[in-house]
Design a protein around this motif. Structure first.
Motif, mmCIF file in Angstrom:
data_model
loop_
_atom_site.group_PDB
_atom_site.id
_atom_site.type_symbol
_atom_site.label_atom_id
_atom_site.label_comp_id
_atom_site.label_asym_id
_atom_site.label_seq_id
_atom_site.Cartn_x
_atom_site.Cartn_y
_atom_site.Cartn_z
ATOM 1 N N ALA A 1 0.583 6.254 5.163
ATOM 2 C CA ALA A 1 1.533 6.594 4.098
ATOM 3 C C ALA A 1 1.393 8.058 3.690
ATOM 4 N N ARG A 2 0.176 8.525 3.592
ATOM 5 C CA ARG A 2 -0.036 9.927 3.228
ATOM 6 C C ARG A 2 0.433 10.857 4.355
ATOM 7 N N TYR A 3 0.223 10.447 5.574
ATOM 8 C CA TYR A 3 0.685 11.204 6.745
ATOM 9 C C TYR A 3 2.215 11.291 6.734
ATOM 10 N N CYS B 1 7.397 4.214 4.636
ATOM 11 C CA CYS B 1 6.554 3.061 4.973
ATOM 12 C C CYS B 1 6.950 1.808 4.188
ATOM 13 N N ILE B 2 7.398 1.981 2.956
ATOM 14 C CA ILE B 2 7.873 0.821 2.192
ATOM 15 C C ILE B 2 9.025 0.166 2.952
ATOM 16 N N VAL C 1 0.850 -1.193 0.000
ATOM 17 C CA VAL C 1 0.000 0.000 0.000
ATOM 18 C C VAL C 1 0.887 1.245 0.000
ATOM 19 N N ALA C 2 1.971 1.200 0.751
ATOM 20 C CA ALA C 2 2.921 2.311 0.758
ATOM 21 C C ALA C 2 3.555 2.499 -0.622
ATOM 22 N N THR C 3 3.813 1.400 -1.319
ATOM 23 C CA THR C 3 4.368 1.484 -2.678
ATOM 24 C C THR C 3 3.404 2.225 -3.592
#
Length: 193
Positions: free
Chosen positions: A164-166, A82-83, A73-75
């Motif tokens: 991830a957006r954070y 996060c990745i 999801v981070a990718t």
């Protein structure tokens, strides 16, 4: 936007905690933990508990599989922090070559079909949420994903679309591979909340 309060701590107690944890662990305390200290009303207990439940709560998905989902999801969200962080945790319980193959292209990686189907569902959920529909769920179920597993995967996807957006918005610093590895060991031991 990098907030100085996150880097150094927003009060004397948090500054001391950041210094002590960094000294004891031998690594710079990752920004995800610094944010949890900084904004206790949002990123602290509530976000930590949600992440803990999604990644460590009861599930037939292994911890490594859920961490790999988080990394995928981070990718899709282009979040290098996060990745790296969640790949480092995933490889504590799975072959690093398989994790890397998934991160390169889950469609061709040597993984079980049910995991591939869950990742396809998460990809649609992340990259084209307005197009996600019952057919996507039916495809996952037809590939052997149970309703509970799909729910668990969706929980991981949901929380990591937020995190991830954070992390990107706050410009989290990217640790070295060794620092990610050390932090992964701490996450496995302590959890997220």
């Amino acid at each position: 936007m990098r907030l100085p309060e996150i880097e150094r701590g927003d009060d004397l107690r948090h500054r001391a905690l950041i210094r002590i944890i960094s000294a004891v662990s031998g690594i710079r305390l990752p920004d995800a933990a610094r944010v949890a200290f900084y904004d206790r009303a949002f990123a602290g207990p509530a976000l930590g508990a949600w992440t803990q439940r999604a990644l460590r709560g009861p599930s037939t998905w292994s911890v490594s599989e859920r961490e790999l989902m988080a990394s995928m999801v981070a990718t899709w969200n282009s979040c290098p922090f996060c990745i790296g962080a969640h790949r480092a945790v995933a490889v504590k319980g799975m072959d690093p070559e398989i994790a890397d193959a998934v991160l390169t292209d889950y469609r061709t990686a040597p993984i079980p079909e049910r995991l591939r189907a869950a990742l396809a569902f998460l990809e649609r959920m992340t990259t084209a949420p307005a197009e996600l529909d019952t057919d996507d769920a039916r495809r996952a179920l037809a590939a052997g994903v149970t309703v509970d597993e799909l729910r668990d995967a969706a929980a991981v996807g949901t929380i990591f679309n937020v995190i991830a957006r954070y992390a990107n918005a706050l410009d989290f610093e990217i640790p070295s591979v060794e620092e990610f590895d050390t932090a992964a060991g701490m996450l496995l031991k302590r959890g997220y909340s």
